[in-house]
Design a protein around this motif. Structure first.
Motif: not given
Length: 526
Positions: A247, A250, A256-259, A264-265, A323, A327-328
């Motif tokens: 992903d 990651w 990358q997107d946990a929402k 990825n929830h 992490d 942000d990344d």
């Protein structure tokens, strides 16, 4: 493609060489297929990897319908016996080793054979057979003896091959160079769903890769590429992943997107996705049994020696990292990036690397890894650092510790090999990037992408070179890195193709640099 014999073999193999034929379940008896496979099952090619002085891994995965939606390649739901043989000549006369392995339906009919008993520092050729169907012949080689100083090593590095961005012409040119060893530094495949852009040169099959079936299908699609197949068949590979094998961007258990989207929830769902990706990665790469995954865990950091000439420390900068801070993406003066306790390797891998440095007697120590190591300051405002938090700039403490570790260990010639950023770069590694007069303590060579980023721009020049004097070269074309390593020095050629969005791109050397043994700093050639 006809495989040539560039290196002269110094004598034949000893009689009675031993072999070990393995699959992840090698202890089980081989099963005879109930009826022959009527179509050649070698649509995904063959490969070799992780050579030692006495052996090498041979790989294939059987498929008669590579793009079958269930990811099983159109193969029957039963195990199949695969015969293999190794010879010291391209015509496969008088094989020096042979055996049989089981291609298990449960493993997507992949086969990993760890051949032992071969002579050190030699070229070999190999092939597979199933029910009378022969694979192509591949060329591989064993590493030199641990106490031997080879005269030369031809090593190439590649990364970032996005199917939808173009054609894998650079792999074909890499194969034409006939290297002794190929390093793939990550983003072997991309996880995104098929594009709807009508201008895309090619389109991914299937949805975004989440399930085991999806990852298997995506790997199979990439493996059908003839240029990639040729590059695999020309030399043994050392592979490590980066992010797109799972992903984008990651980090450990964090997507990358946990929402969104739904897979990825929760951490549990992302780890299930990671387990699927790791299993498919192992099934499709020439890796040893030491890398067989266990759920969402898989060890790919490992070390390979090339006599006394070189040691390759292959790293994993995804699975164990903290992490990304701030942000990344790119950020200005991110305090988290400067936190000395944060790590991109994890403590166990860092200790493993330190120990490797302290024990190394190699002339050249290579770190095969994924993301930009040297500081790269984008400088939106004067006096403010603007750096990528997904790279080592986001883990300054890690970079400082690794750099100090090779200095403290007295590593003779440290070289970092990198992928990820879709451009060629050459850089001098320093301990203090704010001081233009700080000594150079190592070298970083960054291979451009095979296709990611599209054709690129021959006239492109990155303005950040002005305030990053340790960055010696950058080029915005697709391609790969070609190196020649000798006891006296290293030469790096940045090989670039003029286009990837159509077939038949021509290749040229965009820039060349040398590093002399025992002398820090890149010297431009020409």
């Amino acid at each position: 493609m006809t495989l040539s014999r560039r290196h002269v073999l110094a004598g034949g193999i000893a009689a009675g060489a031993t072999t070990i034929a393995i699959s992840p379940a090698s202890a089980a008896p081989l099963l005879t297929a109930a009826g022959p496979v009527r179509t050649s099952p070698f649509a995904l090619g063959i490969a070799s990897g992780d050579p030692t002085p006495s052996g090498v891994v041979l790989w294939t995965r059987l498929a008669v319908e590579p793009l079958a939606a269930d990811g099983r390649g159109g193969m029957p739901a039963r195990d199949i016996t695969v015969q293999w043989e190794v010879a010291d000549n391209a015509r496969m006369h008088r094989p020096v080793a042979r055996g049989a392995a089981r291609a298990r339906a449960a493993d997507a009919h992949s086969v990993h054979v760890e051949v032992e008993g071969l002579r050190s520092g030699r070229e070999y050729w190999y092939r597979f057979r199933v029910d009378g169907h022969l694979s192509r012949v591949g060329r591989t080689r064993t590493a030199p003896r641990r106490d031997e100083m080879p005269a030369t090593l031809a090593m190439s590095a590649a990364s970032c091959a996005n199917w939808e961005a173009g054609f894998f012409t650079a792999y074909r040119h890499l194969a034409d160079d006939e290297p002794d060893l190929v390093l793939h530094l990550g983003d072997y495949q991309y996880e995104g769903k098929g594009t709807t852009n009508p201008a895309a040169p090619r389109v991914h099959a299937g949805s975004e890769t989440v399930t085991l079936e999806g990852y298997r299908l995506r790997h199979a699609q990439y493996k059908t590429d003839p240029d990639l197949q040729t590059a695999h068949a020309i030399a043994p590979w050392l592979v490590v992943w980066d992010d797109h094998e799972v992903d984008n961007n990651w980090a450990a258990g964090v997507p990358q997107d946990a929402k969104a989207p739904e897979w990825n929830h929760t951490p549990e769902r992302f780890l299930a996705r990671r387990a699927n990706a790791f299993r498919a990665y192992y099934e499709n790469m020439p890796l040893r049994r030491s890398s067989i995954p266990s759920g969402p865990d898989m060890q790919i950091f490992r070390r390979l020696g090339w006599g006394r000439l070189a040691s390759f420390h292959m790293l994993d900068t995804r699975q164990y990292r903290d992490d990304q801070a701030c942000d990344d993406g790119w950020d200005t003066n991110c305090a988290g990036a400067l936190d000395p306790s944060r790590t991109i390797t994890g403590s166990a891998q860092e200790q493993w690397l330190r120990e490797g440095f302290s024990r190394s007697g190699a002339r050249w120590d290579f770190l095969g890894q994924q993301v930009f190591f040297t500081q790269r300051d984008g400088k939106i405002e004067q006096e403010l650092l603007h750096t990528s938090n997904d790279a080592w700039d986001g883990y300054v403490g890690s970079r400082d510790r690794i750099t100090r570790a090779w200095m403290d260990a007295g590593v003779r010639n440290p070289v970092v090999l990198t992928g990820d950023v879709h451009k060629h770069w050459a850089a001098d590694v320093k301990t203090d990037y704010a001081d233009p007069d700080a000594p150079v303590v190592g070298t970083e060579l960054v291979a451009s992408s095979i296709t990611s980023g599209g054709n690129g721009n021959t006239a492109w020049s990155d303005p950040i070179m002005e305030w990053n004097p340790h960055l010696r070269f950058s080029g915005d074309l697709r391609g790969y890195l070609r190196t020649t390593v000798t006891p006296a020095g290293l030469r790096a050629d940045f090989r670039s193709v003029d286009r990837v969005t159509t077939r038949g791109g021509a290749v040229a050397t965009q820039a060349s640099f040398e590093v002399a043994d025992g002398q820090r700093g890149l010297q431009a050639v020409g």
